[in-house]
Design a protein around this motif. Structure first.
Motif, PDB file in Angstrom:
ATOM      1  N   SER A  13       0.825  -1.143  -0.182  1.00 58.61           N
ATOM      2  CA  SER A  13       0.051   0.202   0.084  1.00 58.61           C
ATOM      3  C   SER A  13       0.796   1.263  -0.016  1.00 58.61           C
ATOM      4  CB  SER A  13      -0.829  -0.235   1.082  1.00 58.61           C
ATOM      5  OG  SER A  13      -1.734  -1.021   1.262  1.00 58.61           O
ATOM      6  N   CYS A  14       1.865   1.336  -0.825  1.00 58.22           N
ATOM      7  CA  CYS A  14       2.894   2.583  -0.918  1.00 58.22           C
ATOM      8  C   CYS A  14       2.075   3.650  -1.840  1.00 58.22           C
ATOM      9  CB  CYS A  14       4.069   1.827  -1.704  1.00 58.22           C
ATOM     10  SG  CYS A  14       4.726   0.656  -0.855  1.00 58.22           S
ATOM     11  N   GLU A  15       2.265   4.784  -1.183  1.00 62.56           N
ATOM     12  CA  GLU A  15       2.063   6.040  -1.864  1.00 62.56           C
ATOM     13  C   GLU A  15       3.056   6.750  -2.598  1.00 62.56           C
ATOM     14  OE1 GLU A  15      -0.074   8.319   0.979  1.00 62.56           O
ATOM     15  OE2 GLU A  15      -1.874   6.657   1.317  1.00 62.56           O
ATOM     16  N   ASN A  16       4.353   6.751  -2.109  1.00 64.42           N
ATOM     17  CA  ASN A  16       5.204   7.449  -2.614  1.00 64.42           C
ATOM     18  C   ASN A  16       6.532   6.782  -3.279  1.00 64.42           C
ATOM     19  OD1 ASN A  16       3.992  10.206  -2.043  1.00 64.42           O
ATOM     20  ND2 ASN A  16       4.367   9.567   0.065  1.00 64.42           N
ATOM     21  N   ALA A  17       5.957   5.328  -3.629  1.00 66.88           N
ATOM     22  CA  ALA A  17       7.315   4.658  -4.077  1.00 66.88           C
ATOM     23  C   ALA A  17       7.794   5.241  -5.365  1.00 66.88           C
ATOM     24  CB  ALA A  17       6.731   3.434  -4.483  1.00 66.88           C
ATOM     25  N   ASN A  18       9.083   4.797  -5.644  1.00 66.89           N
ATOM     26  CA  ASN A  18       9.692   5.234  -6.709  1.00 66.89           C
ATOM     27  C   ASN A  18       9.385   4.584  -7.999  1.00 66.89           C
ATOM     28  OD1 ASN A  18      12.008   7.005  -5.790  1.00 66.89           O
ATOM     29  ND2 ASN A  18      12.745   4.830  -4.681  1.00 66.89           N
ATOM     30  N   SER A  19       9.217   5.259  -9.229  1.00 67.80           N
ATOM     31  CA  SER A  19       8.713   4.471 -10.299  1.00 67.80           C
ATOM     32  C   SER A  19       9.575   3.373 -10.697  1.00 67.80           C
ATOM     33  CB  SER A  19       8.781   5.428 -11.631  1.00 67.80           C
ATOM     34  OG  SER A  19      10.058   5.849 -11.883  1.00 67.80           O
ATOM     35  N   LEU A  20       8.849   2.498 -11.698  1.00 68.65           N
ATOM     36  CA  LEU A  20       9.607   1.129 -12.083  1.00 68.65           C
ATOM     37  C   LEU A  20      10.851   1.577 -12.869  1.00 68.65           C
ATOM     38  CD1 LEU A  20      10.071  -1.541 -12.330  1.00 68.65           C
ATOM     39  CD2 LEU A  20       8.465  -1.610 -14.154  1.00 68.65           C
ATOM     40  N   ASP A  21      10.809   2.755 -13.556  1.00 70.97           N
ATOM     41  CA  ASP A  21      11.877   3.293 -14.296  1.00 70.97           C
ATOM     42  C   ASP A  21      13.225   3.489 -13.791  1.00 70.97           C
ATOM     43  OD1 ASP A  21      10.619   2.568 -16.731  1.00 70.97           O
ATOM     44  OD2 ASP A  21      10.176   4.747 -17.211  1.00 70.97           O
ATOM     45  N   SER A  22      12.811   4.420 -12.468  1.00 72.44           N
ATOM     46  CA  SER A  22      13.807   4.793 -11.629  1.00 72.44           C
ATOM     47  C   SER A  22      14.444   3.543 -10.829  1.00 72.44           C
ATOM     48  CB  SER A  22      13.215   5.597 -10.531  1.00 72.44           C
ATOM     49  OG  SER A  22      12.219   5.377  -9.846  1.00 72.44           O
ATOM     50  N   VAL A  23      13.815   2.632 -10.285  1.00 76.33           N
ATOM     51  CA  VAL A  23      14.009   1.221  -9.449  1.00 76.33           C
ATOM     52  C   VAL A  23      14.938   0.484 -10.630  1.00 76.33           C
ATOM     53  CG1 VAL A  23      13.415  -1.004  -8.981  1.00 76.33           C
ATOM     54  CG2 VAL A  23      11.997   0.906  -8.285  1.00 76.33           C
TER      55      VAL A  23
END
Length: 242
Positions: A106-116
């Motif tokens: 339930s993450c709201e401010n997670a890094n985008s997949l591209d940035s990961v």
């Protein structure tokens, strides 16, 4: 204060004590390496810390909150984990496992997949099937997912497996950066050289007991061969006790 606090933890499986009154504290800005022979209890301890296994006695506190069934979901948002590669995700795409990870926590401010993917040095399509990746790529991906939701703690079980020198260097840099921003990290590994490079302290576990938790600087000063020499000495001492 953010930390991991383990107090008199006991885990019994088939009438055998796999963990025997474990005590361990890890504070912010610390990287604790957990070392010991196969079967010593390293993975069981890690599984207890992330709530995959329930202990029989003792307690685990994360960020001063006791880990139990009612608090586990909330606490997991502050923990990033790299555990043994789960074969169940082999058929999923990178995009699917990322979406599942973010939804589950339930993450709201997670890094985008591209940035990961960029953080862990993977130039892959989000549609790539995970089962087609090399072991080193899977390890990088799992670490990327572990830090994607911006946790305060990292729990890593053999994170250097399958990595080439560039991958090892990248993961060490991620660990160092995480620590320098106040993170708290527990790493179980047989890769003594990698642990010596990135850990602030080392906990030695044997037969389900932690015999010593020593500062890495002291190990370097006291043992000519560094962590390898320290490990060999502790093995002699614990075998003598038997």
């Amino acid at each position: 204060m953010r930390c991991i606090e383990i107090v008199k933890l006991v885990k019994v499986i088939n009438k055998k004590k796999i963990l025997n009154a474990i005590n361990l504290n890890i504070k912010p800005y610390e990287v604790c390496g957990l070392i010991g022979p196969n079967g010593a209890g390293k993975t069981t301890l890690i599984n207890c810390v992330v709530g995959l296994v329930n202990a029989n006695e003792g307690l685990i506190k994360i960020n001063d909150i006791v880990l139990k069934s009612s608090t586990r979901s909330k606490l997991l948002r502050d923990i990033g984990t790299v555990l043994q590669y789960p074969s169940s995700i082999s058929r999923l795409s990178i995009n699917q496992i990322y979406d599942d990870h973010i939804h589950y926590l339930s993450c709201e401010n997670a890094n985008s997949l591209d940035s990961v993917l960029t953080m862990v040095g993977l130039k892959l399509s989000p549609d790539c099937i995970i089962g087609k990746l090399s072991l080193g790529m899977k390890q990088r991906l799992l670490l990327g997912l572990a830090i994607s939701h911006k946790p305060k703690l990292l729990i890593l079980d053999e994170p250097f497996n399958g990595l080439d020198p560039d991958g090892i260097s990248l993961i060490k840099d991620i660990i160092e950066n995480f620590k320098n921003h106040g993170g708290c990290i527990l790493i179980a590994s047989h890769s003594l050289k990698e642990l010596e490079d990135c850990c602030t302290n080392i906990a030695f576990i044997e037969d389900g007991r932690i015999f010593e938790n020593k500062n890495m600087k002291d190990i370097r000063n006291e043992y000519e061969c560094g962590l390898n020499g320290y490990y060999k000495q502790l093995k002699k001492e614990t075998n003598y006790e038997k």
